[in-house]
Design a protein around this motif. Structure first.
Motif, mmCIF file in Angstrom:
data_model
loop_
_atom_site.group_PDB
_atom_site.id
_atom_site.type_symbol
_atom_site.label_atom_id
_atom_site.label_comp_id
_atom_site.label_asym_id
_atom_site.label_seq_id
_atom_site.Cartn_x
_atom_site.Cartn_y
_atom_site.Cartn_z
ATOM 1 N N GLU A 1 6.713 22.444 -4.354
ATOM 2 C CA GLU A 1 7.629 22.262 -4.811
ATOM 3 C C GLU A 1 8.502 21.758 -5.888
ATOM 4 N N ASP B 1 19.118 22.069 0.034
ATOM 5 C CA ASP B 1 18.406 23.140 1.049
ATOM 6 C C ASP B 1 17.219 21.986 1.481
ATOM 7 N N ASP B 2 16.693 22.226 2.550
ATOM 8 C CA ASP B 2 15.092 21.682 2.651
ATOM 9 C C ASP B 2 15.347 20.615 4.253
ATOM 10 N N ILE C 1 15.453 23.933 6.846
ATOM 11 C CA ILE C 1 13.559 24.687 7.927
ATOM 12 C C ILE C 1 13.909 24.473 9.171
ATOM 13 N N HIS D 1 16.066 28.957 4.332
ATOM 14 C CA HIS D 1 15.119 28.419 3.418
ATOM 15 C C HIS D 1 13.440 28.796 4.072
ATOM 16 N N SER D 2 13.198 28.162 5.056
ATOM 17 C CA SER D 2 11.775 29.043 5.395
ATOM 18 C C SER D 2 11.355 27.914 6.474
ATOM 19 N N HIS E 1 8.054 25.806 5.728
ATOM 20 C CA HIS E 1 8.361 25.089 4.508
ATOM 21 C C HIS E 1 6.887 24.867 3.599
ATOM 22 N N PRO F 1 12.156 29.497 -1.064
ATOM 23 C CA PRO F 1 11.472 28.272 -1.249
ATOM 24 C C PRO F 1 10.975 28.047 -2.302
#
Ligand SMILES: [Zn+2]
Length: 314
Positions: free
Chosen positions: A56, A113-114, A139, A163-164, A167, A204
């Motif tokens: 990533e 993010d994350d 996430i 985001h996911s 991830h 991502p």
């Protein structure tokens, strides 16, 4: 006769001994083999996990490099979407300071993010203190503290984006089915926890990541059909690159680039190992506010910044 019996017995004993020896050799061999393969697979697993996180970082730094190249190109020509400012030696220089003209509006969207992470509460506290709204591309985390963070993000007026859930690049980018399952999982989970169904997403690694095994346009087509808007970024703080920037450098990276665009979407990370981002944030906000830019959360009026434009995919 007796002699024969004795030697027969001795031979038998010897044979038993040999068999016992053979047995223990085999058992020792099997134990060593099991231990060896366990250690090997454990170390491979550790390596795999490490590689995934490096992937990533790399994907994001590749995009940062692409961004730099793009920025250089924009010095000689305005970008076709008209979003970037035209060539101007002052504004396209390193610093925006004092470059904003009267009545000129610049929009800056801070994005994280994350998360949620150990730093989410600190980031939210800073934003609250500075009275700034931002966007969190989160996430899936199922612990109580994380649930509280999702709820705080919504309650405090920030935008909650997807985001996911997992991830995991290797999983979500395996196929459209895997991607859509992960997204549906995250969307329904966030909706259940916060009462708000997020309709924006950040891929991502970004929409032009080089990691996906599947053509990213497949996922883009799917999001288009679902009416979900994805946002990349045009300004990277650099907090995810392998180069360890100081908080001051993170601020400077952002300040160097926000002058180039009418709309800047700034990439940052809400992660437990990114305390530099937390340290940089209040300074960054102060500097941006001194320049008179508008700091906004992403909403339906935000100009999407997309490495692969959504409307280029039919
Ligand atoms: Zn991420």
């Amino acid at each position: 006769m007796e002699d024969n019996t004795t030697s027969g017995l001795r031979e038998q004993q010897l044979r038993r001994k040999r068999i016992r020896k053979m047995k223990s050799t085999i058992i020792a061999g099997v134990v060593i083999w099991i231990l060896g393969t366990s250690i090997l697979s454990l170390s491979l697993l550790v390596k795999l996990l490490h590689l995934e996180s490096r992937m990533e970082e790399l994907a994001e730094s590749v995009i940062s490099v692409e961004q730099v190249v793009e920025n250089v190109n924009e010095k000689s020509a305005a970008s076709p979407d008209g979003n970037a400012k035209t060539a101007d030696p002052v504004k396209n220089g390193t610093i925006l300071e004092n470059a904003l003209e009267e009545g000129e509006s610049r929009k800056v969207y801070l994005t994280f993010d994350d998360g949620p992470s150990e730093n989410t509460a600190k980031i939210l506290d800073i934003l609250k203190e500075k009275n700034v709204k931002a966007t969190f591309f989160v996430i899936g985390q199922e612990d109580e503290e994380s649930k509280e963070m999702y709820q705080r993000i919504v309650a405090e007026g920030h935008t909650l984006g997807m985001h996911s859930f997992s991830h995991k690049y290797s999983v979500i980018y395996q196929s459209l089915e895997a991607f859509s399952e992960d997204m549906a999982h995250l969307q329904s989970y966030l909706s259940e926890v916060t009462g708000v169904t997020p309709e924006i997403l950040r891929f991502p690694g970004g929409s032009s990541n080089q990691v996906s095994n599947t053509d990213m346009r497949e996922f883009i087509r799917f999001l288009n059909e679902k009416g979900i808007t994805y946002y990349d970024w045009n300004v990277a703080s650099g907090d995810a690159t392998s180069q360890a920037y100081t908080p001051d450098e993170l601020v400077q990276n952002v300040m160097n680039d926000v002058g180039r665009y009418e709309t800047s979407i700034v990439l940052m990370h809400d992660a437990s190992n990114k305390s530099g981002t937390v340290e940089a944030l209040p300074v960054m906000i102060d500097k941006l506010q001194e320049l008179g830019v508008e700091l906004l959360p992403i909403d339906e009026n935000t100009t999407p910044i997309q490495q692969i434009p959504a409307d280029s995919v039919q």
